[in-house]
Design a protein around this motif. Structure first.
Motif, mmCIF file in Angstrom:
data_model
loop_
_atom_site.group_PDB
_atom_site.id
_atom_site.type_symbol
_atom_site.label_atom_id
_atom_site.label_comp_id
_atom_site.label_asym_id
_atom_site.label_seq_id
_atom_site.Cartn_x
_atom_site.Cartn_y
_atom_site.Cartn_z
ATOM 1 N N GLU A 261 -4.543 9.623 5.013
ATOM 2 C CA GLU A 261 -5.605 9.133 5.946
ATOM 3 C C GLU A 261 -5.562 9.320 7.497
ATOM 4 O O GLU A 261 -6.409 9.758 8.204
ATOM 5 C CB GLU A 261 -5.677 7.716 5.541
ATOM 6 C CG GLU A 261 -6.732 7.089 6.401
ATOM 7 C CD GLU A 261 -8.234 7.552 5.769
ATOM 8 O OE1 GLU A 261 -9.045 7.413 6.604
ATOM 9 O OE2 GLU A 261 -8.090 8.098 4.669
ATOM 10 N N ILE A 262 -4.325 9.144 7.909
ATOM 11 C CA ILE A 262 -3.909 9.514 9.405
ATOM 12 C C ILE A 262 -4.005 10.738 9.759
ATOM 13 O O ILE A 262 -4.827 11.376 10.653
ATOM 14 C CB ILE A 262 -2.501 8.989 9.783
ATOM 15 C CG1 ILE A 262 -2.347 7.581 9.621
ATOM 16 C CG2 ILE A 262 -2.146 9.411 11.260
ATOM 17 C CD1 ILE A 262 -1.059 6.913 9.716
ATOM 18 N N GLU B 273 -7.035 12.444 12.360
ATOM 19 C CA GLU B 273 -6.352 13.320 13.491
ATOM 20 C C GLU B 273 -7.277 14.456 13.526
ATOM 21 O O GLU B 273 -7.655 14.994 14.483
ATOM 22 C CB GLU B 273 -4.874 13.566 13.527
ATOM 23 C CG GLU B 273 -4.178 12.295 13.758
ATOM 24 C CD GLU B 273 -2.571 12.602 13.359
ATOM 25 O OE1 GLU B 273 -2.353 13.740 13.110
ATOM 26 O OE2 GLU B 273 -1.796 11.667 14.072
ATOM 27 N N GLU B 274 -7.373 15.172 12.215
ATOM 28 C CA GLU B 274 -7.991 16.368 12.419
ATOM 29 C C GLU B 274 -9.616 16.122 12.706
ATOM 30 O O GLU B 274 -10.404 16.892 13.522
ATOM 31 C CB GLU B 274 -8.185 16.742 10.986
ATOM 32 C CG GLU B 274 -6.919 17.429 10.732
ATOM 33 C CD GLU B 274 -6.821 17.868 9.071
ATOM 34 O OE1 GLU B 274 -7.938 17.824 8.430
ATOM 35 O OE2 GLU B 274 -5.758 18.436 8.615
ATOM 36 N N ARG B 275 -10.133 15.234 12.335
ATOM 37 C CA ARG B 275 -11.683 14.559 12.684
ATOM 38 C C ARG B 275 -11.645 14.489 14.253
ATOM 39 O O ARG B 275 -12.355 14.898 14.781
ATOM 40 C CB ARG B 275 -12.130 13.434 11.914
ATOM 41 C CG ARG B 275 -13.569 12.941 11.982
ATOM 42 C CD ARG B 275 -13.829 11.705 11.413
ATOM 43 N NE ARG B 275 -12.818 10.808 11.508
ATOM 44 C CZ ARG B 275 -13.010 9.914 12.484
ATOM 45 N NH1 ARG B 275 -13.824 9.822 13.222
ATOM 46 N NH2 ARG B 275 -12.236 8.709 12.438
ATOM 47 N N SER C 51 0.911 -1.348 0.103
ATOM 48 C CA SER C 51 0.002 0.172 -0.006
ATOM 49 C C SER C 51 0.970 1.243 0.156
ATOM 50 O O SER C 51 2.153 1.314 0.578
ATOM 51 C CB SER C 51 -1.209 0.251 1.252
ATOM 52 O OG SER C 51 -0.298 0.085 2.156
ATOM 53 N N SER C 52 0.297 2.496 -0.466
ATOM 54 C CA SER C 52 0.845 3.573 -0.535
ATOM 55 C C SER C 52 1.027 4.207 0.969
ATOM 56 O O SER C 52 0.275 4.319 1.722
ATOM 57 C CB SER C 52 0.190 4.610 -1.441
ATOM 58 O OG SER C 52 0.863 5.840 -1.498
ATOM 59 N N ARG C 53 2.433 4.791 1.149
ATOM 60 C CA ARG C 53 2.761 5.341 2.432
ATOM 61 C C ARG C 53 2.154 6.538 2.526
ATOM 62 O O ARG C 53 1.809 6.975 3.516
ATOM 63 C CB ARG C 53 4.223 4.900 2.724
ATOM 64 C CG ARG C 53 4.510 5.669 4.220
ATOM 65 C CD ARG C 53 6.105 5.614 4.507
ATOM 66 N NE ARG C 53 6.511 4.115 4.321
ATOM 67 C CZ ARG C 53 7.774 3.707 4.246
ATOM 68 N NH1 ARG C 53 8.706 4.798 4.291
ATOM 69 N NH2 ARG C 53 8.018 2.531 4.053
ATOM 70 N N PHE C 54 2.032 7.599 1.522
ATOM 71 C CA PHE C 54 1.701 8.493 1.330
ATOM 72 C C PHE C 54 -0.004 8.702 1.435
ATOM 73 O O PHE C 54 -0.264 9.502 2.270
ATOM 74 C CB PHE C 54 1.798 9.252 -0.081
ATOM 75 C CG PHE C 54 1.301 10.745 -0.183
ATOM 76 C CD1 PHE C 54 1.858 11.856 0.192
ATOM 77 C CD2 PHE C 54 0.231 10.857 -0.874
ATOM 78 C CE1 PHE C 54 1.324 12.965 0.233
ATOM 79 C CE2 PHE C 54 -0.272 12.183 -1.033
ATOM 80 C CZ PHE C 54 0.257 13.308 -0.667
ATOM 81 N N GLU C 55 -0.761 7.669 1.124
ATOM 82 C CA GLU C 55 -2.107 7.715 1.512
ATOM 83 C C GLU C 55 -2.164 7.414 2.617
ATOM 84 O O GLU C 55 -3.352 7.884 3.441
ATOM 85 C CB GLU C 55 -2.677 6.583 0.344
ATOM 86 C CG GLU C 55 -2.552 7.100 -1.195
ATOM 87 C CD GLU C 55 -3.488 5.974 -1.928
ATOM 88 O OE1 GLU C 55 -3.474 4.913 -1.287
ATOM 89 O OE2 GLU C 55 -3.436 6.102 -3.422
ATOM 90 N N GLN C 56 -1.495 6.324 3.187
ATOM 91 C CA GLN C 56 -1.721 6.373 4.712
ATOM 92 C C GLN C 56 -1.301 7.309 5.748
ATOM 93 O O GLN C 56 -2.286 7.803 6.582
ATOM 94 C CB GLN C 56 -0.875 5.093 5.020
ATOM 95 C CG GLN C 56 -1.035 3.656 4.430
ATOM 96 C CD GLN C 56 -0.107 2.721 4.921
ATOM 97 O OE1 GLN C 56 0.928 3.078 5.800
ATOM 98 N NE2 GLN C 56 -0.321 1.381 4.255
ATOM 99 N N GLU C 57 -0.656 8.062 5.270
ATOM 100 C CA GLU C 57 -0.248 9.547 6.177
ATOM 101 C C GLU C 57 -1.316 10.496 5.940
ATOM 102 O O GLU C 57 -1.794 11.076 6.852
ATOM 103 C CB GLU C 57 1.042 10.116 5.615
ATOM 104 C CG GLU C 57 2.231 9.138 6.027
ATOM 105 C CD GLU C 57 3.672 9.947 5.514
ATOM 106 O OE1 GLU C 57 3.453 10.924 4.740
ATOM 107 O OE2 GLU C 57 4.653 9.383 5.674
#
Length: 879
Positions: free
Chosen positions: A268-269, A273-275, A260-266
């Protein structure tokens, strides 16, 4: 300071002279003992106040508005009948008078040395207007009820039994302190009355309890619990067991590579966190809004409101730590709680202590070591005064110094006991103890909750208490209701109603006719969602739980002989029939029955059925057997059920395609067609039995629902046979027995022995008595009584002579056989002689007593005959 010391010495000398004069007067009045009071050695506060500062403080205090109580206390001197009170309430004994003089002296010295402190609360007036020392108002009493043996039940009883009356002036202690007997009789009082009664009960139960005069918060003084959480709503903390991770194995399979893409994971995190941060911000704003709404208004009299409560010190009754008890609510608090703002003094039934510690940090820094004269100034030097807590080294040094100083000197005994309490024995009748609340009802308002309490048998449905929980602070939107019941014939104990979901949950005690334990439902109509739990040990079938929906029914069993543990029934749509609308005449068709069984160790695993499924609509039966040890698969069988005959009437023979099986070990054994046929025939019979049991379960549900409706309409309460006031049958039986006993007593009085009856019976009936006949009756009665006295004397004499002759014969036998007797025979002989001599002495005493009393009895009977109304007219000439 020298001038002040000289003034104090002069005052003490004058007081000593007055005390000597009073002692002489008391000795002349035969006073039982003398009282010696410890000289006051009080210290001023460290802070110094100038006159200007004191005037400014007085001006500021005068500007604070003091709200007067909206309702005047109904417990006044006019409402109390003092005519029936004992003498101890109206007067003081010499010891009490002496104690009051000592208290006045103590108060004057205290006011002189500590002018910035408020006056002491020492001897308020009682209900008769007589000053009484506060320590003598406490009457230690152990109640005859086991429920009042512990402090929590005592405090709750006082809180429920009495009605709170506010102090006339919130800045001053009351001028009157009534006895606990009057407070119990009136069922109301202020905080000092509450504390005195509770302290008396706790000391009687063995606690080291004290009444406290101090300052409290506004909520505490006014018994305002609208900002307190109801204790019944607090759920106990559940311990969460941490799951132990298994140790890593030496040989493990590596996980697949993460593609999986690490950028997409970051990204999403970051979004999560904002939510979460936004949700946390909204939650904090809501909490802040709620706190602002719940926050109390500032109290202009903060720290000045007088309040009384109870202090329980550690030590006695295995109390590990000292704590406070608020008598209004019956709740316990830590000695560092912020509701308690300061302490002026404390007392029990033996002494009085003044707090000399600074209360700038409320009661958090106070040390409750009453033996420390620096922190606590006591008034009376008693033998039971607590000693200062010292370490072992300090204690040894102090003891050595005392031994040196007291060497060769006789220490003067200055100890004395506090005068006994002037209050009568505190008693609570069983009726009052059962009623608990005034008029049998009490309402307590908490934060988002309201608690209502009733006395037993006050409500026809047995309702004892109701807790209503609300969503808002205004208590407008109801969330849930909990109702507790007692003495119900249907054994209903608790009812929980969730107003949001509409779910009702009834809890029953053991003893219900259907062994019902819990019943959860939304509607009492049949074939609706409900859950019934039972006491399985009280049922023959071992049913534990039954869950029902419009289309299914699930039952759980335990401890059955056939090892059945689970049954699930699926119903189909009911076919409408003309003229049949009831569930009994038109039951729901059964589509599927699933049964599960526990392991029967008496059978092999391949022959022990674990699950059995009857697919009634598909004419199939599925079996799954238990798993063998160290195996991961189980044996299964599926039977295709067919009719035993075809359309032409020919008998159908069992074929291999009618049974599909899977064997874990097919090489061990092979089941023949005959075995499969016998199994299928047996399953057909068990299917009929399971369908019948499912129908019985439906009928039982209908019966329980009908029974519950009847129980709710009837509201029948059980009454103990020992409750003679409420039990009508017992009351009628008792009244009937009393009536029979009264009639029997009257009959005995009527048929009482008449000494003239035998002689009057010899006369002709209805004939009038003549003088000669009256004389003859008197002579015959006296002669008969004389003869009976002679016969009794002869009888006693005959028995005496018989016992004497038998003893002589026994003695003669002993003289003849004395040589050949064994030790056992001699013991028997001595025992017989002892008993015979005892009987002879008794007979001799009876005979002598009879000879003494016989003439007196004869004269008494003769006097009765002369006074008998039937003979008095004829015999009055001879009197």
């Amino acid at each position: 300071m020298e001038v002040l010391r000289e003034k104090v010495e002069e005052e003490e000398a004058a007081e000593r002279e007055e005390a000597a004069e009073r002692a002489e007067r008391a000795e002349r009045a035969d006073r039982p003992e003398k009282m010696t009071v410890r000289p006051v050695e009080m210290r001023k506060e460290t802070a110094t106040f100038t006159p200007e500062t004191l005037r400014d403080l007085e001006r500021k205090l005068s500007e604070i508005p003091v709200p007067s109580p909206t309702k005047q206390p109904s417990l006044t001197k006019d409402t109390i009948d003092i005519s029936k009170l004992p003498l101890s309430y109206k007067t003081n004994t010499p010891r009490e008078e002496h104690l009051l003089q000592v208290a006045d002296n103590f108060s004057r010295q205290y006011s002189h040395l500590c002018p910035d402190r408020v006056p002491l609360f020492l001897h308020p007036l009682n209900e008769c207007g007589v000053p009484k020392f506060v320590s003598t108002t406490i009457r230690p009493t152990l109640m005859p009820y086991s429920e009042l043996y512990n402090w929590d039940s005592c405090a709750q009883f006082v809180s429920d039994f009495l009605t709170m009356v506010p102090l006339p002036d919130p800045l001053k202690p009351p001028s009157h302190l009534y006895s606990s007997t009057t407070v119990l009789r009136q069922q109301q009082g202020n905080c000092f009355d509450f504390s005195t009664l509770l302290c008396s009960m706790l000391i009687g139960s063995g606690y080291d309890a004290y009444c406290v005069n101090g300052y409290g918060s506004q909520d505490l003084c006014q018994m305002d619990l609208t900002r307190e959480v109801c204790p019944l709503t607090i759920k106990p903390r559940q311990r969460i067991k941490k799951e132990e991770k298994p140790p890593p194995k030496k040989y493990t399979v590596k996980p697949p590579r993460d593609l999986s893409s690490r950028f997409e994971q970051e990204q999403e995190i970051k979004r999560q966190e904002e939510r979460l941060a936004e949700e946390e911000r909204l939650r904090r704003e809501e909490e802040q809004r709620i706190l602002e709404a719940e926050k109390a208004k500032p109290d202009p009299l903060y720290g000045l409101r007088v309040h009384a409560w109870v202090l329980v010190l550690s030590g006695k009754r295995e109390v590990p730590e000292s704590f406070f008890i608020d008598p209004f609510t019956g709740c316990s608090y830590s000695t560092q709680d912020e509701h308690f703002l300061g302490i002026e003094s404390i007392w029990n039934h033996k002494n009085y202590w003044i707090n000399m510690q600074d209360c700038w940090n409320f009661c958090k820094d106070l040390v409750f070591d009453l033996g420390d004269p620096v922190r606590w100034e006591y008034m009376v030097l008693g033998t039971d005064k607590p000693h200062l807590s010292l370490s072992d080294e300090e204690d040894s040094v102090v003891n050595d110094d005392d031994d040196v100083e007291n060497l060769g000197k006789e220490e003067e005994d200055k100890s004395f006991d506090m005068p006994p309490s002037w209050v009568e024995q505190i008693e609570i009748s069983p009726e009052a103890f059962e009623t608990r609340c005034p008029n049998g009802n009490k309402v307590i308002q908490y934060k988002r909750a309201k608690l209502e309490k009733w006395a037993p048998y006050l409500n026809s449905n047995g309702l004892m208490s109701r807790l209503t929980t609300y969503r808002d602070l205004e208590c407008m939107e109801v969330v849930e209701i909990k109702e507790w019941y007692q003495n119900r014939e249907d054994m209903l104990e608790l009812r929980h109603i969730n107003k949001i979901t509409g779910l009702h949950t009834d809890y029953f005690k053991p003893g219900h006719p259907q062994a019902l334990r819990v019943h959860s439902y939304e509607s009492m109509l049949p074939e609706m969602e409900r859950v019934m739990e039972f006491y399985e040990t009280a049922r023959v079938d071992g049913l534990m739980k039954r869950e029902e929906t419009p289309k299914t029914m699930t039952e759980y069993y335990q401890g059955r002989a056939d090892f059945l543990s689970y049954r699930h029934i699926n119903f189909g749509s009911r076919v409408k029939k003309l003229g049949t609308n009831s569930s009994e005449s038109n039951p729901r068709p059964i589509v599927k029955i699933t049964e599960r069984f526990s392991r029967n160790l008496a059978k092999p695993a391949d022959e022990d059925v674990a699950e059995r499924v009857f697919l009634i609509s598909e004419d199939r039966i599925q079996l799954r057997y238990h798993c063998r040890d160290d195996y991961i698969t189980t044996s299964t069988r599926e039977f295709q059920r067919r009719s035993e005959v075809d359309s032409k009437g020919n008998k159908i023979i069992m074929t291999p395609d009618m049974c599909i099986s899977f064997e874990v070990e097919p090489m061990e054994h092979t089941k023949k067609l005959l075995y499969q046929y016998e199994t299928m025939m047996q399953l057909k019979n068990e299917e009929k039995l399971s369908r019948h049991q499912a129908w019985e379960s439906e009928m039982e549900v209908l019966e329980i629902l009908k029974l519950r409706e009847e129980e709710e309409e009837a509201h029948v309460l059980t009454i103990s046979i020992y409750d003679t006031k409420r039990n009508g049958k017992s009351k009628e039986y008792r009244e009937a027995m009393e009536r029979v006993m009264h009639e029997e007593h009257l009959r005995q009085m009527e048929t009482q022995l008449d000494y003239l009856a035998p002689f009057l019976a010899q006369l002709p009936p209805g004939e009038k008595l003549t003088r000669w006949q009256a004389m003859r009756l008197k002579e015959d009665c006296l002669n008969d009584f004389k003869q009976r006295l002679i016969d009794r004397a002869n009888l006693i004499q005959a028995r005496f002579e018989k016992e004497t002759q038998e003893l002589q014969k026994k003695q003669q036998w002993y003289q003849e056989n004395q040589v050949t007797l064994t030790p056992e025979d001699e013991d028997l002989y001595l025992s017989y002689c002892s008993q015979a001599m005892f009987r002879i002495r008794i007979l001799e005493q009876r005979l002598s007593r009879h000879k003494e009393l016989a003439p007196l009895k004869y004269l008494a009977l003769e006097e009765k005959l002369y006074k008998d109304p039937r003979l008095v007219e004829f015999l009055k000439v001879f009197m």
